[in-house]
Design a protein around this motif. Structure first.
Motif, PDB file in Angstrom:
ATOM      1  N   PRO A 187       0.840  -1.207   0.000  1.00 56.58           N
ATOM      2  CA  PRO A 187       0.000   0.000   0.000  1.00 56.58           C
ATOM      3  C   PRO A 187       0.873   1.254   0.000  1.00 56.58           C
ATOM      4  O   PRO A 187       2.008   1.227   0.470  1.00 56.58           O
ATOM      5  CB  PRO A 187      -0.803  -0.115   1.301  1.00 56.58           C
ATOM      6  N   PRO A 188       0.352   2.342  -0.566  1.00 53.13           N
ATOM      7  CA  PRO A 188       1.160   3.567  -0.601  1.00 53.13           C
ATOM      8  C   PRO A 188       1.422   4.119   0.792  1.00 53.13           C
ATOM      9  O   PRO A 188       0.615   3.952   1.705  1.00 53.13           O
ATOM     10  CB  PRO A 188       0.308   4.540  -1.418  1.00 53.13           C
ATOM     11  N   ASN A 189       2.559   4.751   0.945  1.00 54.99           N
ATOM     12  CA  ASN A 189       2.937   5.364   2.204  1.00 54.99           C
ATOM     13  C   ASN A 189       2.476   6.824   2.176  1.00 54.99           C
ATOM     14  O   ASN A 189       2.961   7.608   1.366  1.00 54.99           O
ATOM     15  CB  ASN A 189       4.454   5.284   2.387  1.00 54.99           C
ATOM     16  N   PRO A 190       1.529   7.213   3.035  1.00 54.38           N
ATOM     17  CA  PRO A 190       1.022   8.589   3.005  1.00 54.38           C
ATOM     18  C   PRO A 190       2.109   9.647   3.182  1.00 54.38           C
ATOM     19  O   PRO A 190       1.993  10.743   2.649  1.00 54.38           O
ATOM     20  CB  PRO A 190       0.028   8.633   4.167  1.00 54.38           C
ATOM     21  N   SER A 191       3.167   9.325   3.891  1.00 55.87           N
ATOM     22  CA  SER A 191       4.219  10.324   4.100  1.00 55.87           C
ATOM     23  C   SER A 191       5.026  10.583   2.828  1.00 55.87           C
ATOM     24  O   SER A 191       5.723  11.599   2.737  1.00 55.87           O
ATOM     25  CB  SER A 191       5.155   9.882   5.223  1.00 55.87           C
ATOM     26  N   GLU A 192       4.930   9.704   1.830  1.00 55.35           N
ATOM     27  CA  GLU A 192       5.664   9.875   0.588  1.00 55.35           C
ATOM     28  C   GLU A 192       4.822  10.524  -0.509  1.00 55.35           C
ATOM     29  O   GLU A 192       5.291  10.682  -1.630  1.00 55.35           O
ATOM     30  CB  GLU A 192       6.177   8.524   0.097  1.00 55.35           C
ATOM     31  N   ARG A 193       3.601  10.895  -0.201  1.00 55.27           N
ATOM     32  CA  ARG A 193       2.740  11.512  -1.203  1.00 55.27           C
ATOM     33  C   ARG A 193       3.238  12.900  -1.543  1.00 55.27           C
ATOM     34  O   ARG A 193       3.812  13.608  -0.726  1.00 55.27           O
ATOM     35  CB  ARG A 193       1.306  11.613  -0.692  1.00 55.27           C
ATOM     36  N   LEU A 194       2.998  13.285  -2.783  1.00 53.48           N
ATOM     37  CA  LEU A 194       3.354  14.625  -3.216  1.00 53.48           C
ATOM     38  C   LEU A 194       2.314  15.606  -2.709  1.00 53.48           C
ATOM     39  O   LEU A 194       1.124  15.299  -2.669  1.00 53.48           O
ATOM     40  CB  LEU A 194       3.421  14.681  -4.745  1.00 53.48           C
ATOM     41  N   SER A 195       2.740  16.769  -2.351  1.00 58.10           N
ATOM     42  CA  SER A 195       1.802  17.773  -1.840  1.00 58.10           C
ATOM     43  C   SER A 195       1.380  18.708  -2.975  1.00 58.10           C
ATOM     44  O   SER A 195       1.677  19.902  -2.957  1.00 58.10           O
ATOM     45  CB  SER A 195       2.428  18.555  -0.692  1.00 58.10           C
ATOM     46  N   ILE A 196       0.719  18.132  -3.966  1.00 63.19           N
ATOM     47  CA  ILE A 196       0.235  18.899  -5.105  1.00 63.19           C
ATOM     48  C   ILE A 196      -1.284  18.952  -5.021  1.00 63.19           C
ATOM     49  O   ILE A 196      -1.942  17.919  -4.888  1.00 63.19           O
ATOM     50  CB  ILE A 196       0.666  18.237  -6.427  1.00 63.19           C
ATOM     51  N   LEU A 197      -1.816  20.142  -5.088  1.00 64.76           N
ATOM     52  CA  LEU A 197      -3.262  20.298  -5.049  1.00 64.76           C
ATOM     53  C   LEU A 197      -3.835  20.170  -6.454  1.00 64.76           C
ATOM     54  O   LEU A 197      -3.267  20.676  -7.418  1.00 64.76           O
ATOM     55  CB  LEU A 197      -3.630  21.658  -4.455  1.00 64.76           C
TER      56      LEU A 197
END
Length: 105
Positions: free
Chosen positions: A41-51
């Motif tokens: 599963p994806p790691n939320p801390s590695e998500r890009l902060s792009i709106l």
């Protein structure tokens, strides 16, 4: 202007990208590597902060709701989806609710 090319073998002329099969062969896979595996599963801390623009969010949500309701959008539906995506969030939420209700029945 004439360009003279040296051709050592006829295959070089026919296929200039030919490679030695022994050099390009993949090594055989191990027995445990031959099976499909699920991705972690994806790691939320590695998500890009792009709106994402709200209109694009509405478009993606509408595509997903239509597909889940068994109505996959066609290419000719693009204009209608673009127009619906421009409507306010409350209307988009209502459309998704109606589609999810249709899909559950």
């Amino acid at each position: 202007m004439t360009i003279a090319l040296e051709h050592h073998t006829p295959q070089t002329f026919v296929d200039p990208y030919a490679a030695d099969p022994a050099e390009t062969a993949w090594p055989p896979a191990a027995a445990e590597q031959d099976m499909d595996r699920l991705l972690p599963p994806p790691n939320p801390s590695e998500r890009l902060s792009i709106l994402i623009d709200p209109r694009d969010q509405h478009r993606l949500a509408l595509h997903a709701a239509l597909t889940a309701a068994g109505i996959p959008p066609r290419p000719e539906d693009r204009d209608a989806i673009d127009q619906l995506s421009a409507l306010p969030s409350t209307i988009n939420t209502t459309l998704q609710r109606w589609l999810s209700h249709t899909a559950s029945q």
